[in-house]
Design a protein around this motif. Structure first.
Motif, mmCIF file in Angstrom:
data_model
loop_
_atom_site.group_PDB
_atom_site.id
_atom_site.type_symbol
_atom_site.label_atom_id
_atom_site.label_comp_id
_atom_site.label_asym_id
_atom_site.label_seq_id
_atom_site.Cartn_x
_atom_site.Cartn_y
_atom_site.Cartn_z
ATOM 1 N N CYS A 180 0.811 -1.228 0.000
ATOM 2 C CA CYS A 180 0.000 0.000 0.000
ATOM 3 C C CYS A 180 0.842 1.274 0.000
ATOM 4 O O CYS A 180 0.289 2.372 0.117
ATOM 5 C CB CYS A 180 -1.022 0.023 1.133
ATOM 6 N N LEU A 181 2.140 1.148 -0.131
ATOM 7 C CA LEU A 181 2.998 2.306 -0.369
ATOM 8 C C LEU A 181 2.926 2.604 -1.866
ATOM 9 O O LEU A 181 3.369 1.796 -2.688
ATOM 10 C CB LEU A 181 4.442 1.994 0.037
ATOM 11 N N VAL A 182 2.350 3.765 -2.243
ATOM 12 C CA VAL A 182 2.146 4.079 -3.663
ATOM 13 C C VAL A 182 2.572 5.505 -4.047
ATOM 14 O O VAL A 182 2.840 5.771 -5.219
ATOM 15 C CB VAL A 182 0.668 3.872 -4.082
ATOM 16 N N ASP A 185 6.498 10.546 -3.544
ATOM 17 C CA ASP A 185 7.294 11.246 -2.526
ATOM 18 C C ASP A 185 7.544 10.354 -1.314
ATOM 19 O O ASP A 185 8.641 10.358 -0.737
ATOM 20 C CB ASP A 185 6.589 12.532 -2.094
ATOM 21 N N ASP A 186 6.536 9.592 -0.920
ATOM 22 C CA ASP A 186 6.700 8.657 0.200
ATOM 23 C C ASP A 186 7.731 7.583 -0.142
ATOM 24 O O ASP A 186 8.589 7.232 0.683
ATOM 25 C CB ASP A 186 5.365 7.991 0.544
ATOM 26 N N ILE A 187 7.639 7.067 -1.360
ATOM 27 C CA ILE A 187 8.585 6.045 -1.802
ATOM 28 C C ILE A 187 10.011 6.596 -1.767
ATOM 29 O O ILE A 187 10.942 5.952 -1.264
ATOM 30 C CB ILE A 187 8.242 5.556 -3.229
ATOM 31 N N LYS A 188 10.184 7.803 -2.287
ATOM 32 C CA LYS A 188 11.510 8.427 -2.348
ATOM 33 C C LYS A 188 12.100 8.588 -0.941
ATOM 34 O O LYS A 188 13.282 8.290 -0.711
ATOM 35 C CB LYS A 188 11.402 9.785 -3.036
ATOM 36 N N PRO A 207 2.835 3.820 -9.292
ATOM 37 C CA PRO A 207 3.474 4.305 -10.524
ATOM 38 C C PRO A 207 3.923 3.140 -11.411
ATOM 39 O O PRO A 207 4.076 2.005 -10.947
ATOM 40 C CB PRO A 207 4.681 5.103 -10.001
ATOM 41 N N CYS A 208 4.151 3.442 -12.683
ATOM 42 C CA CYS A 208 4.610 2.404 -13.607
ATOM 43 C C CYS A 208 5.993 1.908 -13.181
ATOM 44 O O CYS A 208 6.712 2.569 -12.431
ATOM 45 C CB CYS A 208 4.654 2.946 -15.036
#
Length: 252
Positions: A180-182, A185-188, A207-208
């Motif tokens: 559920c991490l999508v 900015d959170d991923i980065k 994201p793709c």
């Protein structure tokens, strides 16, 4: 070799499977590795996810998958199918003896119908002891820790995830999985906080894959969604057969 797959130029796309047929299909299409989906396996047995099947049933399924493919297999052991590090290591040992190269273990438990996060300190201590026992026994297996902060909509999920990841990394985790991490900015922010490979799960908002590569994601898995797609297609076909009173729907 499986650990090295998390350091390739492209993210590792992990196909989640539930039986020998899905594993063989993944191999024929060209996936490099596969992982079990606990939810898909439970559904196949008429049960809900959350360790509602016994570990021996999981072992039986894993055995058929290992015997059907040459692909490296990682197994979702949910919360470990055991309360103590000793019990969890015993379960992991049985899987490794079958040929399994990695496991997913969650920092949450399903109690009744509810999923709740485990205390991060207690979980870290358990993980550290599991890792110590595995090393002591000479067992080399990739430990991907699934943290359910985003899944459970915990407050300040990025900060909470980063704090947990730091503890889990010190305890011996080889990778981190955040379903559920999508958000980009959170991923980065999360990728920048750790040297461990970060694993995300396919969702409509994700994201793709090319974008995920630029964000530093090293592993992408499918959860039980491939299994759901298969059941949805089957349902549509069966409805057509019933509605038309003809078997033609089975062959179109």
């Amino acid at each position: 070799m499986f650990k090295d797959m998390h350091n390739m130029e492209e993210p590792l796309i992990l196909c989640n499977v539930w039986d020998a047929s899905s594993a063989k299909l993944a191999e024929s299409i060209g996936f490099l590795a596969i992982g079990t989906s606990s939810a898909a396996i439970a559904t196949n047995l008429g049960l809900e996810d959350g360790e509602n099947i016994c570990f021996e049933e999981l072992l039986m399924t894993v055995r058929t998958i290992v015997n059907s493919t040459h692909l490296p297999l990682t197994v979702d052991i949910e919360a470990g199918y055991g309360e103590t590090p000793e019990a969890i290591v015993n379960n992991i040992t049985k899987l490794v003896k079958l040929g399994v190269v990695g496991i997913n273990i969650e920092d949450s438990n399903v109690v009744g119908k509810s999923r709740k996060l485990q205390d991060e300190v207690l979980f870290s201590e358990k993980l550290k002891e599991v890792k110590r026992r595995l090393i002591e026994s000479g067992i080399d297996v990739f430990i991907n820790v699934r943290s359910d902060v985003f899944l459970l909509n915990i407050e300040n999920p990025v900060l909470s995830s980063i704090n947990r990841i730091k503890r889990y990394q010190r305890a011996g985790a080889d990778g981190i999985f955040l379903p559920c991490l999508v958000d980009s900015d959170d991923i980065k922010a999360i990728v920048a906080s750790t040297s461990l490979p970060v694993n995300v799960m396919c969702l409509p908002e994700l994201p793709c894959f090319e974008k995920l590569k630029t964000l530093g994601i090293r592993r992408i898995s499918m959860g039980n969604f491939a299994h759901k797609v298969m059941l949805t297609a089957l349902s549509s076909t069966l409805k057509t057969v019933k509605k038309e009173g003809s078997s033609k729907g089975l062959f179109t």
